[in-house]
Design a protein around this motif. Structure first.
Motif: not given
Ligand code: NAD
Length: 454
Positions: A337-338, A326-328, A299-301, A319-321
């Motif tokens: 997951i960072l 955001s869900e995270t 679900n992330g970028e 790495l997620l933008d």
């Protein structure tokens, strides 16, 4: 459950026997614990590999080594901590002697989680035993191989009734929590921490709660980005991100984001090459956690990483933008997951951090001392580092614990001894008596009382 009641009874008898009042006896058990840990090292590494895919080196650094260091510290200082101390009293007490006398609470319950299942069981046991308590350990059901080794190690080291292990899951733990312990030390999630505190209140049992949360890792525009990236990657991907004090998200100043991502990416390649096939890179504890992490990725970028191997339960450092929607960013991540989130001004960053529950750790990377000071002083958090991650928890002299939603109370070193100790305050009086405190009162007595107490 009958077995649990039997063990508690045994513990009460053992504690009442007074054997552990003598520090020499406590010292003997600490030495035996150290000897047995050393002789069982390979079994411990094997269990940590089976439960979490931890390499021997990482297991030594973060589990066995830290436990040995705590034992060493207590062998060195425990005797002095256990002594009754003379306190100089005020004139109003004349003539008398004052003392603070450390006494153990009694039968304690230690509940540990699965992520550092060895260290997070042994370190509180060391503090509790140094202070003279008996202990029931309830290790996590999600690290069964380590629980087995702990059961053997503790059986070999301690007499029954002094330290015992009760294995099991939620049912056993709930039953234990219904019993009347003298102290409860819990490490785990904020959700279960609340249950522990509620149950403990039934018996007025004091608690230490070592909980989790979202630990921000702030990077401002003055930071040395190469070194920052190196230390972030170390702290975040240790144990595949399953660390309570891991940087949960990077909160960096706009303008340095691309450069920082470049350095973090390079560092991941450096430290965790071919991570899915890397024997030194731990796995996710179980399929449930794996699925949560995979959901974040799906679900992330994704900026970097994102590959998963369900069979091995491994997930690449990713790495997620992200932003605060955001869900995270809604809850503690507890995996590799960072999210990278940005801020414009320091005021905005401090305001946002303060609007979240108080974290267990905060990290600030900056070359600007005034900025470092602002984050340290204005944000509430359990502990943290300036220009590093995680390292504040490794020295027994610093103590370690959370604040509010990330926990209450602390341990390691002297703080750990104090956690498991009640200090009796005592005054010893001689025959000579100053009569002014006794009835009937008169003006002169009142004057004298006012003279002493002001
Ligand atoms: P958890 O809260 O699910 O479980 C911890 C312990 O509580 C286990 O022994 C478990 O059997 C027991 N338990 C679980 N549900 C229960 C219930 N309903 N009633 C009674 N007992 C129950 O935590 P976890 O998943 O094992 O560990 C991960 C969490 O622990 C994360 O939030 C992490 O941040 C936190 N943590 C904190 C520290 C710290 O030192 N502050 C260290 C490691 C982990």
């Amino acid at each position: 459950m009958e077995e649990i009641l039997k063990v508690i009874e045994l513990q009460r008898k053992y504690f009442a026997s007074g054997k552990m009042r003598d520090f020499k006896e406590r010292r003997k058990t600490l030495k035996r614990l150290r000897k047995n840990i050393l002789s069982m090292q390979n079994e411990i590494y094997d269990a940590l590999y089976k439960d979490l895919g931890k390499s021997e080196c990482e297991s030594y650094m973060t589990e066995v080594g830290l436990s040995l260091a705590e034992i060493r510290y207590m062998l060195r200082h425990g005797k002095s901590y256990s002594k009754k101390r003379r306190v100089m009293l005020s004139l109003s007490q004349f003539p008398s002697k004052g003392y603070k006398m450390p006494v153990p609470y009694g039968c304690t319950l230690i509940i540990s989680p699965w992520n550092y299942p060895f260290m997070l069981s042994i370190e509180p046991i060391v503090d509790a035993v140094t202070a003279g308590n008996s202990v029931i350990l309830k290790p996590s059901e999600y690290s069964p191989n380590v629980s087995k080794v702990l059961t053997k190690l503790i059986g070999m080291t301690f007499e029954r009734g002094h330290v015992d292990v009760i294995n099991g899951g939620v049912e056993e733990c709930s039953y234990l929590l219904d019993q009347d312990f003298d102290y409860i030390f819990f490490t785990g999630s904020t959700r279960v921490g609340k249950i522990v505190m509620q149950k403990a209140s039934e018996h007025f049992t004091p608690v230490t709660l070592e909980l989790g949360g979202k630990c921000p890792c702030v990077v401002d525009k003055t930071a040395n980005l190469k070194l920052t990236a190196r230390r972030i990657v170390f702290g975040k991907f240790l144990n595949s991100g399953q660390t309570c004090v891991a940087p949960d998200y990077v909160y960096c100043q706009e303008g340095i984001k691309d450069e920082l991502i470049k350095h973090i990416t390079a560092e991941i390649e450096n430290q965790y090459k071919d991570s899915l096939n890397n024997e030194d890179y731990p796995r996710i504890v179980n399929l449930k956690q794996f699925s949560v992490m995979k959901g974040f990725i799906d679900n992330g970028e994704v900026i970097y990483g994102g590959k998963c191997d369900q069979e091995k339960l491994k997930i690449e450092p990713t790495l997620l933008d992200s932003n605060f929607e955001s869900e995270t960013m809604q809850d503690e991540i507890f995996g590799p997951i960072l999210p990278i989130v940005t801020f414009k001004e320091v005021d905005e960053a401090i305001g946002n951090i303060k609007s979240y529950p108080k974290p267990l750790a905060l990290y600030i990377f900056s070359a600007d001392k005034k900025i470092q000071k602002r984050f340290i002083e204005e944000c509430d958090f359990g502990g943290g580092c300036v220009n590093d991650t995680i390292m504040h928890i490794t020295d027994p002299k610093l103590g370690f614990g959370g604040i509010k939603q990330s926990g209450m109370g602390a341990y390691h070193g002297k703080v750990g001894f104090d956690t498991f100790t009640h200090y009796k305050s005592l005054t010893k009086k001689g025959k000579f008596d100053l009569p002014f405190r006794y009835q009937p009162f008169n003006k002169l007595k009142y004057k004298i009382i006012k003279l002493f107490l002001k």
